[in-house]
Scaffold this active site. Structure first.
Site, PDB file in Angstrom:
ATOM      1  CG  PHE A 147      -1.741   1.085   1.033  1.00  0.00           C
ATOM      2  CD1 PHE A 147      -3.107   1.033   0.420  1.00  0.00           C
ATOM      3  CD2 PHE A 147      -1.734   2.372   1.762  1.00  0.00           C
ATOM      4  CE1 PHE A 147      -4.064   1.983   0.215  1.00  0.00           C
ATOM      5  CE2 PHE A 147      -2.641   3.538   1.512  1.00  0.00           C
ATOM      6  CZ  PHE A 147      -3.669   3.215   0.864  1.00  0.00           C
ATOM      7  CG  ASP A 232       5.694   3.446   1.887  1.00  0.00           C
ATOM      8  OD1 ASP A 232       5.453   4.174   3.213  1.00  0.00           O
ATOM      9  OD2 ASP A 232       4.592   3.354   1.260  1.00  0.00           O
ATOM     10  CE  LYS A 261      -0.358   5.293   7.814  1.00  0.00           C
ATOM     11  NZ  LYS A 261      -1.654   5.404   7.896  1.00  0.00           N
TER      12      LYS A 261
HETATM   13  C1  LIG Z   1       2.824   2.199   4.095  1.00  0.00           C
HETATM   14  C2  LIG Z   1       2.003   3.436   3.587  1.00  0.00           C
HETATM   15  N1  LIG Z   1       2.282   4.110   2.465  1.00  0.00           N
HETATM   16  C3  LIG Z   1       1.527   5.276   2.017  1.00  0.00           C
HETATM   17  C4  LIG Z   1       0.463   5.646   2.693  1.00  0.00           C
HETATM   18  C5  LIG Z   1      -0.496   6.617   2.167  1.00  0.00           C
HETATM   19  O1  LIG Z   1      -0.287   7.749   3.370  1.00  0.00           O
HETATM   20  P1  LIG Z   1      -1.366   8.965   3.280  1.00  0.00           P
HETATM   21  O2  LIG Z   1      -2.757   8.430   3.741  1.00  0.00           O
HETATM   22  O3  LIG Z   1      -0.749   9.812   4.210  1.00  0.00           O
HETATM   23  O4  LIG Z   1      -1.314   9.362   1.797  1.00  0.00           O
HETATM   24  C6  LIG Z   1      -0.013   4.699   3.936  1.00  0.00           C
HETATM   25  C7  LIG Z   1      -1.373   4.833   4.464  1.00  0.00           C
HETATM   26  O5  LIG Z   1      -1.915   4.125   5.327  1.00  0.00           O
HETATM   27  C8  LIG Z   1       0.934   3.617   4.207  1.00  0.00           C
HETATM   28  O6  LIG Z   1       0.483   2.904   5.051  1.00  0.00           O
END
Ligand SMILES: Cc1ncc(COP(=O)(O)O)c(C=O)c1O
Length: 409
Positions: A147, A232, A261
């Site tokens: 994700f 990520d 986050k």
């Molecule tokens: C691993 C990861 N990357 C990216 C995102 C996307 O972040 P945002 O919702 O702040 O755009 C998330 C959101 O849950 C995530 O868990």
């Protein structure tokens, strides 16, 4: 009636009704309205207390409304909330240097969310690779069950079909392979590959940990082929796994890393951490964000990061995380519908052989907030200040709820 006037008091039923009417219908919400938080607890409008093991989905790592974050926001708000990136910004400079001091990185690009941080990584990977390796180098390999966000590029990077439905055509330039399968990565690399983008632990995809040596093997392949390794850590960074960054557990450093986050203790922020030699491919005008690294968010970020490091939160995360893991595994031995317990530090998942949504609802009725991802993985993301006693309470309650489902071994 002017609902929005300060001083107008509405009950939660009315507010939920107004939400259905006026707020875009993109979230399946539980019927509670949270208005206050302190530490590991939140309260709804009626005053009911909840023990929060969701933490705004790994955002409130310091707990709710940590006094040092609140003070930093208040002090900064009185001084300067926003100025353009046309000018130098004091807390932005300080947060960037702090992040570099505590990581592999030499430079930071600030933005406002995880998706935006990953967008930045995707853009920079392409730009760097085109400059260094030729026009054709644009493809990024990502992992099944990953994700990475909801913008068009990060949605495409997210190798889960359910998020793609209705949005075709997707962005060209992504290739998917199974997570934790090094041979699949080797097979996917070709003359177009510019980078590998991976979560060191997959969060939304079900709290999936890689097999031992996987991240190291990715690093070796990237070095051998001259392609970039991007981690990520939007969900697992900022202490969530018991180290400031998850990559530290493996002793494997990426070329770029994305954060968001919990970076500013709950204030929206995103960051792309970049190694020297790659950062230089971004020149003035190449990439930007109006709010990126603004004074308010970065002042909160400094407070959040220093507090995590100075108040023993990493140590607490490791200790309570291990305790929690063991207790979850013990319950796993008692109920046949529990398949596996996974995770590290305070990102823990319990995979069930049944749907988990009714368990989340039942826990909530009993005053405990947990999450379920992928339909059948209960996910626990308490603040890093959580105590063993609070873990005990969640375990006892889980056991009671599980007994209600019966099917004990
Ligand atoms: C691993 C990861 N990357 C990216 C995102 C996307 O972040 P945002 O919702 O702040 O755009 C998330 C959101 O849950 C995530 O868990």
């Amino acid at each position: 009636m002017e609902y929005w006037r300060i001083g107008v008091v509405l009950d939660s039923q009315t507010l939920m009704m107004l939400s259905e009417k006026y707020v875009a219908n993109t979230y399946a919400r539980y019927p509670i309205l949270l208005v206050r938080g302190k530490g590991t607890r939140v309260w709804d409008l009626e005053g009911k207390e909840y023990l929060d093991f969701v933490s705004g989905l790994a955002v409130c790592n310091l707990g709710h409304c940590h006094p040092k974050v609140v003070k930093a926001i208040r002090d900064q708000a009185e001084k300067l909330i926003h100025v353009s990136n046309f000018y130098y910004i004091e807390p932005q400079i300080q947060l960037a240097s702090l992040l570099c001091k505590h990581s592999f990185a030499d430079k930071v690009f600030f933005c406002n969310s995880g998706a935006e941080a990953n967008e930045g990584a995707i853009k920079l990977a392409r730009k760097y690779a085109k400059e260094k390796m030729g026009e054709n180098r644009h493809e990024i390999i990502t992992m099944e069950r990953s994700f990475h966000g909801r913008t068009m590029a990060t949605l495409t990077a997210t190798a889960q079909e359910k998020f793609h439905k209705g949005y075709a055509p997707l962005m060209p330039g992504f290739k998917y392979v199974p997570f934790s399968d090094i041979n699949a990565v080797k097979g996917a690399i070709d003359s177009k590959t510019c980078a590998i983008l991976v979560e060191p632990i997959q969060g939304e995809g079900g709290v999936n940990c890689p097999t031992e040596g996987y991240l190291k093997a990715l690093r070796e392949i990237c070095d051998e082929k001259g392609i970039l390794l991007i981690f990520d850590e939007v969900q697992v960074g900022m202490g969530r796994t018991g180290k400031l960054f998850a990559y530290e557990h493996e002793g494997v450093e990426p070329d770029m890393l994305t954060l968001a986050k919990s970076l500013a203790g709950g204030v929206p922020i995103g960051a792309l951490l970049i190694r020297k030699g790659i950062a230089e491919s971004f020149k003035p005008g190449d990439h930007a964000s109006t709010f990126g690294g603004n004074p308010l968010a970065t002042a909160a970020g400094i407070a959040a990061l220093t507090t995590i490091l100075e108040e023993g939160m990493l140590e607490n995360c490791q200790q309570v995380g291990e305790y929690f893991f063991t207790r979850l595994e013990k319950i796993g031995e008692k109920f046949s519908f529990i398949k596996e317990v996974r995770g590290r530090g305070l990102i823990l998942g319990m995979e069930l052989k049944i749907d988990g949504s009714s368990i989340v609802k039942e826990m909530m009725r009993r005053g405990i907030l947990i999450n379920c991802t992928m339909g059948n993985v209960l996910r626990f993301l308490p603040p890093l200040i959580v105590t063993k006693e609070e873990v005990d309470r969640v375990i006892e309650m889980l056991e009671e709820v599980f007994k209600g489902i019966s099917d004990q071994k």
